[in-house]
Structure formats: structure tokens, C-alpha cells
Design a protein around this motif. Structure first.
Motif, PDB file in Angstrom:
ATOM      1  N   ARG A  89      15.467 111.298  63.177  1.00  0.00           N
ATOM      2  CA  ARG A  89      16.307 112.397  62.675  1.00  0.00           C
ATOM      3  C   ARG A  89      16.841 113.256  63.826  1.00  0.00           C
ATOM      4  N   ASP A  92      19.570 111.233  65.453  1.00  0.00           N
ATOM      5  CA  ASP A  92      20.723 111.253  64.547  1.00  0.00           C
ATOM      6  C   ASP A  92      21.513 112.541  64.757  1.00  0.00           C
ATOM      7  N   VAL A 125      18.714 108.236  58.105  1.00  0.00           N
ATOM      8  CA  VAL A 125      19.694 108.604  59.126  1.00  0.00           C
ATOM      9  C   VAL A 125      21.039 107.947  58.830  1.00  0.00           C
ATOM     10  N   THR A 126      22.069 108.485  59.435  1.00  0.00           N
ATOM     11  CA  THR A 126      23.395 107.867  59.304  1.00  0.00           C
ATOM     12  C   THR A 126      23.720 106.982  60.505  1.00  0.00           C
ATOM     13  N   THR A 127      23.036 107.194  61.620  1.00  0.00           N
ATOM     14  CA  THR A 127      23.233 106.350  62.807  1.00  0.00           C
ATOM     15  C   THR A 127      22.703 104.947  62.529  1.00  0.00           C
TER      16      THR A 127
END
Length: 293
Positions: A89, A92, A125-127
């Protein structure tokens, strides 16, 4: 698709074993100038010896130094999903290109446990998340069928294979052929060209710390279709690997070879191997032989 080389960047230390962020930034600049992307807080970056706070700051410093010029992947993997999640996180938030997650170490995992572990991080996460398999160090191995299952997760983008077995690498590459958007990055430095020729998206190299230009030139040659030149660079890279790794534990040898080129990188945190004058002379001889010293 253009193939990518990442260097699993060393973490530099002062004499008192605190992190030397300025020296680490200098190593980032050296790799960027050669044309390589960066992976930080990996095996060659002494990640298991770094604190949570140091990993976060290290990533911030690396991303700032890169300034968007190349891609940055950072390893968030820890034995427990809980801490891995906390790190992921943070990474990210910082804005890296990818988050690698090494398999848990010390804790023996079932394949179902690995699926839960990686999926939990990828959900949070978005990564894009990259699996990281290095069973010789962690004693946990991502089976190819497990990789296939995880490849179906919308935020798991690929795998770094540092197992060293061509059969496993072939199996991961088969998953990549069958699952759109799943990338394989080869870890073994003697298999870089073979992996590229068989569908790998690129490599993540520890040896590139000590020999960045040869690695970069290998990828450049391959990407423009000059296979003869790529083969020449791979032969040099593999021979250097054989000579250097014959002297001891690979990450320690890479760090020491780099130290003899630039002492600002420092030694690794203890209880890593202490410098040895006799060994240093052997390493220096190898570096001179390859025009690196």
C-alpha cells in the motif's frame, strides 16, 4: 514488444550500516544512463535486512531519482501477508511501475496459501503486481499451475523467475503464451537471451549492478534484431557470471564486485560475509579481465 532489462539494484550502506541514500541514488543514475530499468529492495538490495521505514524511504528516493525516465519495480514480499500488504500500500501510494512480491520465507506455504497471499495483495493495490519465485532462498515455490491460476487475477501482471531451472521457466513462459497480459521476467543471468527468444518480456538481473552496459547492450541488440551482437553480449555476461559466482554467494559477490568499482556502495549489513583481502584480489582480477576496473 520491446523487451526490458531491470537491474535488481544494490542498497548502499554507510560504515555504521545505515542506508546511504545518496550513494544509492548514484547507482540509480548509473543504471538509467546505461539504459536499464530499476528493481529495488530485492534480493541483491538486501531487502531482508531493511526495516519497513527504510524500504518506504528507499522507494521514495529511487522513484524521485528516476524521475519517470525508466520503470521502477519494488519488492514488497515479507513472510506474513499482513506486512506485505502494508508495504504494498505504501509503494502504491508512492507510484512505482510495479510491485514485486517474493514468496513468503521461513513460513512453509501450500499452493492454496500462496494463491491467497498474492491475491490479497493484488486486491488491495492499483499498481500491477508481479509474482517473485526464488525457492532456493525462500523454500517456497510457485508451481506453474499456481502461476496460471494467479495469472487470471486482473491485477497480477507477471512473474519474476529466479529459480534457475529452464524447465520451470519454460512452464511459466507457456502460461504467458496462453494468458494475455501475463509477463515473464527471467532472473538467471545465463538465460537472458534464451528467455527473450522464447517469449520473456525481459529480465531482472543482479549481475547488471557490476556490468550494466553489457546487459543494456544485450537488450538493445535483441530489440533491433541484431542476434549476433546479442549472442556476443550474452556470452560475455554469462562468462563473467561463471567466473564471479565461483567465488561465493552470488549477491555478496555482486556487491563486492561493485564495491571494488565504487566504494561508496559500502558493505552489506551483518551477518553477511565480511570483506576478505584474498577474495577481493580474485574479484579484482576478474574485473580487470573484463575491463571493469
Amino acid at each position: 514488444m520491446t523487451k526490458q532489462a531491470f537491474v535488481a539494484l544494490v542498497t548502499c550502506f554507510n560504515e555504521d550500516e545505515t542506508v546511504n541514500y545518496q550513494a544509492t541514488r548514484a547507482q540509480v543514475r548509473r543504471q538509467v544512463e546505461a539504459g536499464n530499468n530499476i528493481m529495488c529492495a530485492g534480493t541483491n538490495g538486501d531487502f531482508s535486512a531493511l526495516t519497513f521505514e527504510e524500504k518506504v524511504r528507499l522507494t521514495e528516493e529511487v522513484v524521485d531519482e528516476v524521475g519517470g525516465r525508466v520503470r521502477v519495480i519494488v519488492n514488497a514480499g515479507m513472510p506474513a501477508t499482513f506486512e506485505t500488504l502494508k508495504l504494498a500500500r505504501e509503494f502504491d501510494r508512492i507510484g512505482v511501475t510495479g510491485i514485486a512480491v517474493i514468496t513468503p520465507f521461513f513460513i512453509a506455504c501450500t499452493q492454496d496459501g500462496l494463491i491467497r497471499h498474492f491475491s490479497t495483495v493484488a486486491d488491495a493495490v492499483t499498481t500491477p503486481v508481479y509474482l517473485y519465485d526464488i525457492p532456493a532462498r525462500t523454500q517456497n515455490h510457485i508451481e506453474p499451475e499456481t502461476a496460471r491460476t494467479l495469472a487470471g487475477h486482473g491485477n497480477i501482471a507477471g512473474i519474476k523467475d529466479s529459480g534457475g531451472a529452464r524447465e520451470t521457466l519454460e512452464a511459466y513462459l507457456q502460461v504467458a503464451k496462453e494468458v494475455d497480459g501475463f509477463e515473464v521476467y527471467s532472473g538467471p543471468d545465463h538465460l537472458v537471451l534464451w528467455a527473450l527468444q522464447n517469449g520473456a518480456a525481459g529480465c531482472i538481473s543482479g549481475l547488471g549492478n557490476a556490468m550494466p552496459q553489457v546487459l543494456a547492450d544485450l537488450l538493445k541488440a535483441y530489440n533491433v534484431g541484431d542476434i549476433a551482437q546479442a549472442e556476443k553480449q550474452q556470452a560475455t555476461f554469462a562468462a563473467f557470471r561463471t567466473d564471479l559466482y565461483a567465488l561465493g554467494f552470488a549477491p555478496a559477490m555482486v556487491k563486492r564486485a561493485l564495491y571494488l568499482q565504487d566504494s561508496s556502495v559500502g558493505a552489506s549489513r551483518q551477518p553477511a560475509l565480511l570483506p576478505n583481502a584474498e577474495q577481493d584480489e580474485k574479484i579484482a582480477g576478474i574485473l580487470r579481465r573484463y575491463g571493469l576496473l
